[in-house]
Design a protein around this motif. Structure first.
Motif, mmCIF file in Angstrom:
data_model
loop_
_atom_site.group_PDB
_atom_site.id
_atom_site.type_symbol
_atom_site.label_atom_id
_atom_site.label_comp_id
_atom_site.label_asym_id
_atom_site.label_seq_id
_atom_site.Cartn_x
_atom_site.Cartn_y
_atom_site.Cartn_z
ATOM 1 N N THR A 11 4.157 -18.570 82.287
ATOM 2 C CA THR A 11 3.940 -17.542 83.292
ATOM 3 C C THR A 11 4.693 -17.950 84.562
ATOM 4 O O THR A 11 5.246 -19.041 84.642
ATOM 5 C CB THR A 11 2.431 -17.385 83.597
ATOM 6 O OG1 THR A 11 1.919 -18.654 84.039
ATOM 7 C CG2 THR A 11 1.666 -16.915 82.364
ATOM 8 N N THR A 46 1.036 -18.537 88.688
ATOM 9 C CA THR A 46 0.093 -18.065 87.674
ATOM 10 C C THR A 46 -0.245 -19.158 86.668
ATOM 11 O O THR A 46 0.593 -19.990 86.348
ATOM 12 C CB THR A 46 0.682 -16.844 86.924
ATOM 13 O OG1 THR A 46 1.007 -15.840 87.879
ATOM 14 C CG2 THR A 46 -0.290 -16.271 85.905
ATOM 15 N N LYS A 92 -2.135 -19.292 82.772
ATOM 16 C CA LYS A 92 -2.746 -18.599 81.638
ATOM 17 C C LYS A 92 -3.321 -19.665 80.717
ATOM 18 O O LYS A 92 -2.596 -20.523 80.206
ATOM 19 C CB LYS A 92 -1.716 -17.760 80.884
ATOM 20 C CG LYS A 92 -2.326 -17.003 79.714
ATOM 21 C CD LYS A 92 -1.314 -16.108 79.017
ATOM 22 C CE LYS A 92 -1.991 -15.350 77.889
ATOM 23 N NZ LYS A 92 -1.037 -14.510 77.158
ATOM 24 N N ALA A 119 -8.088 -11.130 78.852
ATOM 25 C CA ALA A 119 -7.156 -10.951 79.972
ATOM 26 C C ALA A 119 -7.626 -11.718 81.204
ATOM 27 O O ALA A 119 -6.809 -12.116 82.046
ATOM 28 C CB ALA A 119 -7.000 -9.474 80.295
ATOM 29 N N THR A 141 -6.182 -15.324 82.597
ATOM 30 C CA THR A 141 -4.939 -15.469 83.354
ATOM 31 C C THR A 141 -5.258 -15.244 84.824
ATOM 32 O O THR A 141 -5.981 -14.307 85.170
ATOM 33 C CB THR A 141 -3.881 -14.454 82.884
ATOM 34 O OG1 THR A 141 -3.627 -14.673 81.494
ATOM 35 C CG2 THR A 141 -2.586 -14.582 83.658
ATOM 36 N N HIS A 142 -4.719 -16.106 85.690
ATOM 37 C CA HIS A 142 -5.008 -15.986 87.116
ATOM 38 C C HIS A 142 -3.733 -16.188 87.930
ATOM 39 O O HIS A 142 -2.938 -17.080 87.642
ATOM 40 C CB HIS A 142 -6.040 -17.043 87.528
ATOM 41 C CG HIS A 142 -6.427 -16.989 88.967
ATOM 42 N ND1 HIS A 142 -7.161 -15.952 89.490
ATOM 43 C CD2 HIS A 142 -6.170 -17.845 89.987
ATOM 44 C CE1 HIS A 142 -7.360 -16.168 90.786
ATOM 45 N NE2 HIS A 142 -6.770 -17.318 91.107
ATOM 46 N N THR A 143 -3.568 -15.348 88.942
ATOM 47 C CA THR A 143 -2.442 -15.476 89.860
ATOM 48 C C THR A 143 -2.958 -15.940 91.216
ATOM 49 O O THR A 143 -3.873 -15.339 91.778
ATOM 50 C CB THR A 143 -1.689 -14.143 89.992
ATOM 51 O OG1 THR A 143 -1.222 -13.757 88.691
ATOM 52 C CG2 THR A 143 -0.497 -14.268 90.930
ATOM 53 N N GLY A 170 3.848 -21.434 76.254
ATOM 54 C CA GLY A 170 3.048 -21.013 77.407
ATOM 55 C C GLY A 170 3.117 -21.978 78.576
ATOM 56 O O GLY A 170 4.171 -22.555 78.875
ATOM 57 N N ASP A 171 1.997 -22.184 79.232
ATOM 58 C CA ASP A 171 1.922 -22.993 80.450
ATOM 59 C C ASP A 171 1.716 -24.482 80.181
ATOM 60 O O ASP A 171 1.083 -25.196 80.954
ATOM 61 C CB ASP A 171 0.808 -22.446 81.352
ATOM 62 C CG ASP A 171 1.197 -21.140 82.012
ATOM 63 O OD1 ASP A 171 2.370 -20.736 81.920
ATOM 64 O OD2 ASP A 171 0.317 -20.513 82.635
#
Length: 163
Positions: free
Chosen positions: A50, A54, A56, A86, A89-91, A115-116
């Protein structure tokens, strides 16, 4: 006099034993619900991750069991269940290093070199995270584990590419 002292000791033991057992049981219960705690740097992006503000969480799209609250380390929280993936996931307002704390049921976690994976820096407590199988932390080349507790691997039969 000796019989009186013996009687007092006996009565005290009747009171002390249940208190001791309650304390031990309370400690055991607290140990079972400890949170998963990890430090992440959102700026550590890589192919397939991300953006740089962000995170995830690497949850399974299907097959996992989720019912947890995540404290994102910036004063916000989300509740994640199988029907609200959903929310995993954090911004953030800005790129940086954050400590993420997860409390509840989390069964199913796998970076699998995607991914992250570069964003997770340290696991300081395994807590409620239950291992589910292959690839859990595979590709997490910045990861250091400082946890003193043990990852719950009960029931795992495939340890391929765990780290």
């Amino acid at each position: 006099m000796i019989k009186s002292i013996q009687k007092i000791i006996y009565i005290l033991s009747l009171v002390a034993l249940p208190l001791s057992l309650n304390a031990q049981m309370g400690s055991t219960l607290r140990n079972e619900v400890k949170p998963f705690i990890a430090t992440w740097n959102t700026a550590n992006t890589s192919t397939g991750s991300t953006g740089n503000t962000t995170v995830k969480l690497p949850l399974y799209a299907t097959g996992g069991i989720y019912g947890f609250t995540v404290d994102w380390g910036d004063g916000t929280q989300s509740h994640v269940t199988n029907t609200t993936l959903a929310n995993a996931t954090h911004t953030y307002a800005s790129a940086g290093t954050y400590t993420i704390t997860i409390r509840g049921t989390i069964r199913g976690w796998s970076f699998s070199n995607t991914g992250d994976r570069q964003k997770i820096l340290n696991v300081s407590q395994w807590g409620c995270l239950k291992g589910a199988g292959a690839g859990e932390f595979y590709g997490c080349s910045n990861l250091i584990v400082s946890a003193t507790d043990v990852l719950n691997c009960k029931g795992i039969t495939d340890f391929t590419y765990q780290f």
